[in-house]
Design a protein around this motif. Structure first.
Motif, PDB file in Angstrom:
ATOM      1  N   CYS A 122       0.855  -1.191   0.000  1.00  0.00           N
ATOM      2  CA  CYS A 122       0.000   0.000   0.000  1.00  0.00           C
ATOM      3  C   CYS A 122       0.890   1.240   0.000  1.00  0.00           C
ATOM      4  CB  CYS A 122      -0.899   0.042   1.239  1.00  0.00           C
ATOM      5  SG  CYS A 122      -1.906  -1.412   1.489  1.00  0.00           S
ATOM      6  N   PRO A 123       1.086   1.888  -1.134  1.00  0.00           N
ATOM      7  CA  PRO A 123       1.883   3.121  -1.131  1.00  0.00           C
ATOM      8  C   PRO A 123       1.115   4.259  -0.468  1.00  0.00           C
ATOM      9  CG  PRO A 123       0.929   2.761  -3.311  1.00  0.00           C
ATOM     10  CD  PRO A 123       0.585   1.553  -2.486  1.00  0.00           C
ATOM     11  N   SER A 124       1.809   5.067   0.303  1.00  0.00           N
ATOM     12  CA  SER A 124       1.217   6.284   0.882  1.00  0.00           C
ATOM     13  C   SER A 124       2.102   7.459   0.489  1.00  0.00           C
ATOM     14  CB  SER A 124       1.109   6.164   2.402  1.00  0.00           C
ATOM     15  OG  SER A 124       2.366   5.843   2.986  1.00  0.00           O
ATOM     16  N   TYR A 125       1.515   8.598   0.241  1.00  0.00           N
ATOM     17  CA  TYR A 125       2.254   9.736  -0.306  1.00  0.00           C
ATOM     18  C   TYR A 125       2.200  10.941   0.613  1.00  0.00           C
ATOM     19  CZ  TYR A 125       1.768   6.819  -4.460  1.00  0.00           C
ATOM     20  OH  TYR A 125       1.784   5.754  -5.324  1.00  0.00           O
ATOM     21  N   SER A 126       3.341  11.655   0.689  1.00  0.00           N
ATOM     22  CA  SER A 126       3.440  12.897   1.460  1.00  0.00           C
ATOM     23  C   SER A 126       4.185  13.914   0.606  1.00  0.00           C
ATOM     24  CB  SER A 126       4.200  12.667   2.766  1.00  0.00           C
ATOM     25  OG  SER A 126       3.607  11.640   3.532  1.00  0.00           O
ATOM     26  N   PHE A 141       9.213  18.181  -2.898  1.00  0.00           N
ATOM     27  CA  PHE A 141       9.476  16.775  -2.604  1.00  0.00           C
ATOM     28  C   PHE A 141       8.182  15.974  -2.478  1.00  0.00           C
ATOM     29  CE2 PHE A 141      13.344  18.809  -1.018  1.00  0.00           C
ATOM     30  CZ  PHE A 141      14.325  17.985  -1.552  1.00  0.00           C
ATOM     31  N   LEU A 142       8.285  14.706  -2.882  1.00  0.00           N
ATOM     32  CA  LEU A 142       7.185  13.753  -2.742  1.00  0.00           C
ATOM     33  C   LEU A 142       7.784  12.458  -2.189  1.00  0.00           C
ATOM     34  CD1 LEU A 142       4.208  12.747  -3.503  1.00  0.00           C
ATOM     35  CD2 LEU A 142       5.255  11.957  -5.632  1.00  0.00           C
ATOM     36  N   SER A 143       7.231  11.947  -1.087  1.00  0.00           N
ATOM     37  CA  SER A 143       7.730  10.685  -0.537  1.00  0.00           C
ATOM     38  C   SER A 143       6.733   9.567  -0.805  1.00  0.00           C
ATOM     39  CB  SER A 143       7.995  10.802   0.966  1.00  0.00           C
ATOM     40  OG  SER A 143       6.783  10.956   1.685  1.00  0.00           O
ATOM     41  N   ARG A 411       6.062   3.824  12.152  1.00  0.00           N
ATOM     42  CA  ARG A 411       7.322   4.021  11.415  1.00  0.00           C
ATOM     43  C   ARG A 411       7.881   2.689  10.932  1.00  0.00           C
ATOM     44  NH1 ARG A 411      11.528   7.258  14.617  1.00  0.00           N
ATOM     45  NH2 ARG A 411      11.335   5.460  16.009  1.00  0.00           N
ATOM     46  N   THR A 412       8.478   2.723   9.735  1.00  0.00           N
ATOM     47  CA  THR A 412       9.042   1.524   9.121  1.00  0.00           C
ATOM     48  C   THR A 412      10.528   1.716   8.863  1.00  0.00           C
ATOM     49  OG1 THR A 412       6.942   0.976   8.043  1.00  0.00           O
ATOM     50  CG2 THR A 412       8.926  -0.018   7.119  1.00  0.00           C
ATOM     51  N   LYS A 413      11.322   0.682   9.130  1.00  0.00           N
ATOM     52  CA  LYS A 413      12.762   0.749   8.891  1.00  0.00           C
ATOM     53  C   LYS A 413      13.040   0.818   7.384  1.00  0.00           C
ATOM     54  CE  LYS A 413      17.161  -1.424  10.062  1.00  0.00           C
ATOM     55  NZ  LYS A 413      17.850  -2.557  10.713  1.00  0.00           N
ATOM     56  N   GLY A 414      13.629   1.944   6.974  1.00  0.00           N
ATOM     57  CA  GLY A 414      13.943   2.136   5.557  1.00  0.00           C
ATOM     58  C   GLY A 414      12.725   2.209   4.669  1.00  0.00           C
ATOM     59  N   GLY A 415      11.553   2.428   5.238  1.00  0.00           N
ATOM     60  CA  GLY A 415      10.303   2.301   4.491  1.00  0.00           C
ATOM     61  C   GLY A 415       9.868   3.516   3.718  1.00  0.00           C
ATOM     62  N   ILE A 416      10.797   4.134   2.995  1.00  0.00           N
ATOM     63  CA  ILE A 416      10.440   5.350   2.259  1.00  0.00           C
ATOM     64  C   ILE A 416      11.340   5.524   1.034  1.00  0.00           C
ATOM     65  CG2 ILE A 416      12.009   6.989   3.398  1.00  0.00           C
ATOM     66  CD1 ILE A 416       9.565   8.880   3.699  1.00  0.00           C
ATOM     67  N   ILE A 417      10.793   6.066  -0.015  1.00  0.00           N
ATOM     68  CA  ILE A 417      11.552   6.512  -1.188  1.00  0.00           C
ATOM     69  C   ILE A 417      11.197   7.984  -1.385  1.00  0.00           C
ATOM     70  CG2 ILE A 417      11.984   6.213  -3.656  1.00  0.00           C
ATOM     71  CD1 ILE A 417      10.962   3.339  -3.374  1.00  0.00           C
ATOM     72  N   GLY A 464       8.207  12.201   8.752  1.00  0.00           N
ATOM     73  CA  GLY A 464       8.860  11.187   7.936  1.00  0.00           C
ATOM     74  C   GLY A 464       9.516  11.783   6.705  1.00  0.00           C
ATOM     75  N   ILE A 465       8.796  12.611   5.977  1.00  0.00           N
ATOM     76  CA  ILE A 465       9.364  13.209   4.762  1.00  0.00           C
ATOM     77  C   ILE A 465      10.437  14.223   5.127  1.00  0.00           C
ATOM     78  CG2 ILE A 465       7.583  15.024   4.555  1.00  0.00           C
ATOM     79  CD1 ILE A 465       7.802  14.649   1.491  1.00  0.00           C
ATOM     80  N   ARG A 466      10.265  14.902   6.250  1.00  0.00           N
ATOM     81  CA  ARG A 466      11.279  15.874   6.684  1.00  0.00           C
ATOM     82  C   ARG A 466      12.594  15.163   7.003  1.00  0.00           C
ATOM     83  NH1 ARG A 466      10.013  21.226  10.021  1.00  0.00           N
ATOM     84  NH2 ARG A 466      12.092  22.175   9.923  1.00  0.00           N
ATOM     85  N   LYS A 467      12.492  14.041   7.688  1.00  0.00           N
ATOM     86  CA  LYS A 467      13.685  13.254   8.027  1.00  0.00           C
ATOM     87  C   LYS A 467      14.348  12.696   6.768  1.00  0.00           C
ATOM     88  CE  LYS A 467      15.084   9.337  10.948  1.00  0.00           C
ATOM     89  NZ  LYS A 467      14.598   8.309  11.908  1.00  0.00           N
TER      90      LYS A 467
END
Length: 589
Positions: A122-126, A141-143, A411-417, A464-467
């Motif tokens: 399930c992708p989620s976007y910020s 930016f888009l995460s 929060r997910t470990k490494g769970g973001i692009i 999350g996106i800020r980090k």
């Protein structure tokens, strides 16, 4: 009393006999004999003169019962080699630090919020907008948050066909924290106490890995120097004498040259000896210090084998050993479907990692992820956090593989692009994001969502996106520093344009590269002394202040990982790039 003693003796004797009973099916199936091989080689040396699918709704995941797992991309799973080089006084190689590797050191709010993920992926976007502290330009930016509905307690990996391939070449006998090829040139002095060799750390890591195998798994072992040797056939764990195999592994000694392809080909042979079974995941774990010197003159030999193997359902995990491990080589393999990469700097720390994540590292779940961006006002300018970032275009981002990953709360470990977008014209701020992917059964699925940038000049949808932006900035700066710093070491160009203004302009270049800098083509690089120019020291000082402010705002102590590196680099005395010119003529008439 006499009768009581007789009774106890009759009990003890049978119990003692039972304890010594051995299962006749359990065998020491180790085949490698170093002495025999050396004899064979000697004889050979004496006798030299002799003769398409429709996209459907997302795939359902297992029913939810408690804590969910997230997902993380394949490729590099750490940046240990980067830090170990700095700690030991060396300049790291450029590819020792990657965005996905640095992301995997951290947990991220994926932006899912109170929504429930009901599917395998399930992708989620910020979204976020910020002003760059160096360029003063505005960035968009888009995460992409990588969520799943897989339940942590009910998650079970497939049974495993595991073949461990170990490099036993001469360079593996070198100390873990020194450069093997410094023996042939000027050596960087290392004050760290040299304890274990790369071979010792590698064998201890293998033993730790094998302890996580189940009785129903199969394991085989291949060794290679300039040739390959089947040390142990691919056999059910239950039927192998684990203690004997452990002792054989820990007794291994390094010797000879290096032939990667020979080791990999021998590993593939072992898979042919077992029947194909959909209940088994097939994986090669390849441990090496990546110091090839014979039989591997063309890059495409090993990498082509790994890519072809992945197409046949055999995936690869690369494990790099030593500070001189050449990450450049793994960059190709980590982009292969189902592949990942770890660097080991301590067998005890690697054991801790395996205790938590072994089942995750051998279980790819999502393949061929494609994100298409549909917008009249924006296009993809950069991708951070995926080994396939260079495959991105203005409209499409690609990721070969997603693996399961641990979570803490939301929060997910490494769970973001992270994607940086470029605004190509004013107007509609809305963006449509279409995602497609395949599961392990090769079934195709899709998902579509809409997002919109806010009108504020600077904002972040969540922490999350800020980090992710902060860590991406850190990696970009480090990569640009390494390109400039290494230019005067192994390569043939001097420090250029290293004044503060020039460095501040280029420290955020993405992708980090300098076409004007020619690089050494050989993989057998010697070490480079850790150096920081005056220009980069100023950049690090500015960025450290910003970084510390962000840590306070994010309330995230895990970011001290990066802060420790910045502190270490700032302790370096800046080099003098522009030494005073002297008249060094000595002849006097």
């Amino acid at each position: 009393m006499r009768y009581i003693l007789i009774f106890l003796i009759t009990l003890i004797i049978p119990l003692s006999a039972m304890s010594k009973k051995v299962d006749v099916n359990i065998t020491d199936d180790w085949e490698y004999n170093a002495s025999k091989i050396m004899e064979d080689k000697a004889l050979q040396n004496i006798n030299i003169g002799g003769g398409s699918k429709t996209l459907m709704a997302p795939a359902p995941a297992p029913r939810a019962f408690s804590k969910k797992l997230g997902l993380a991309v394949g490729g590099a799973k750490d940046t240990n080699n980067f830090w170990e080089n700095i700690k030991n006084g060396y300049l790291p190689k450029l590819t020792s630090i990657t965005y996905e590797g640095q992301f995997y050191q951290h947990y991220f709010d994926t932006g899912l919020g109170k929504q429930e993920c009901k599917y395998l992926f399930c992708p989620s976007y910020s979204t976020a907008k910020r002003v760059d502290i160096f360029t003063k330009g505005q960035d968009y930016f888009l995460s992409v948050g990588l969520n799943s509905n897989i339940d942590e307690k009910s998650f079970k990996r497939k049974k495993l066909n595991l073949v461990v391939v170990l490099d036993i070449s001469g360079s593996m006998g070198a100390s873990f924290n020194s450069y093997y090829y410094d023996r042939f040139g000027k050596k960087v002095e290392n004050r760290e106490k040299e304890t274990k060799t790369k071979m010792e750390i590698a064998t201890e890591s293998i033993v730790a890995m094998l302890s996580h195998l189940k009785d129903s798994d199969r394991v085989g072992i291949v060794l290679f120097d300039d040739r390959a040797y089947r040390a142990k056939p691919l056999r059910v764990v239950k039927l192998s004498n684990k203690l004997a195999i452990k002792e054989h592994i820990l007794a291994l000694k390094e010797r000879g040259g290096t032939n990667w392809s020979a080791g990999y080909k021998e590993a593939l042979k072992l898979f042919k000896e077992v029947e194909k079974d959909r209940d088994y995941e097939n994986r090669i774990v390849f441990l090496t210090d990546a110091m090839p010197n014979t039989g591997e003159l063309r890059k495409d030999r090993l990498f082509g084998l790994a890519k072809k193997a992945s197409e046949n359902g055999i995936h690869t995990t690369f494990i790099g050993i030593g500070v001189d491990f050449n990450n450049d080589l793994v960059e190709y393999v980590s982009k292969t479907r189902g592949a990942n990469y770890f660097s080991v700097h301590s067998s005890s720390e690697f054991k801790k990692l395996l205790d938590k994540e072994f089942d995750y590292m051998v279980t790819p779940l999502v393949y061929d992820l494609v994100l298409k961006l549909d917008s009249k006002s924006y296009e993809i300018d950069a991708v951070y956090g995926s080994p396939e970032a260079n495959l991105a275009t203005g409209e499409i981002m690609r990721v070969n593989t997603l693996f399961p990953s641990s979570t803490e709360g939301n929060r997910t470990k490494g769970g973001i692009i992270l994607l940086r977008l470029k605004k190509i014209k004013d107007g509609d701020n809305s963006i449509t994001l279409n995602v497609s992917y395949r599961d392990i059964d090769n079934k195709s699925y899709s998902n579509s969502q809409n997002v919109k940038f806010k009108s504020k000049r600077e904002y972040y949808d969540n922490l999350g996106i800020r980090k992710a932006i902060l860590i991406s900035d850190y990696v970009t700066i480090m990569k640009n520093w390494l390109i400039d710093a290494r230019a005067s070491c192994n390569d043939s160009v001097k420090w250029v344009m290293n004044d503060v203004v020039a460095v501040m302009k280029r420290c955020m270049i993405f992708p980090p590269k300098r076409p004007i800098y020619p690089t050494v083509k050989t993989w057998e690089r010697k070490s480079c002394k850790l150096e920081v120019s005056k220009g980069y020291k100023k950049v690090f000082e500015i960025f450290k202040r910003h970084f510390k402010d962000e840590i306070k705002l994010l309330k995230d102590d895990s970011l001290n990982i990066e802060l420790k590196v910045l502190d270490r680099l700032l302790k370096e005395k800046p080099i003098n790039e522009y030494k005073e010119k002297k008249d060094d003529w000595e002849f006097v008439e």
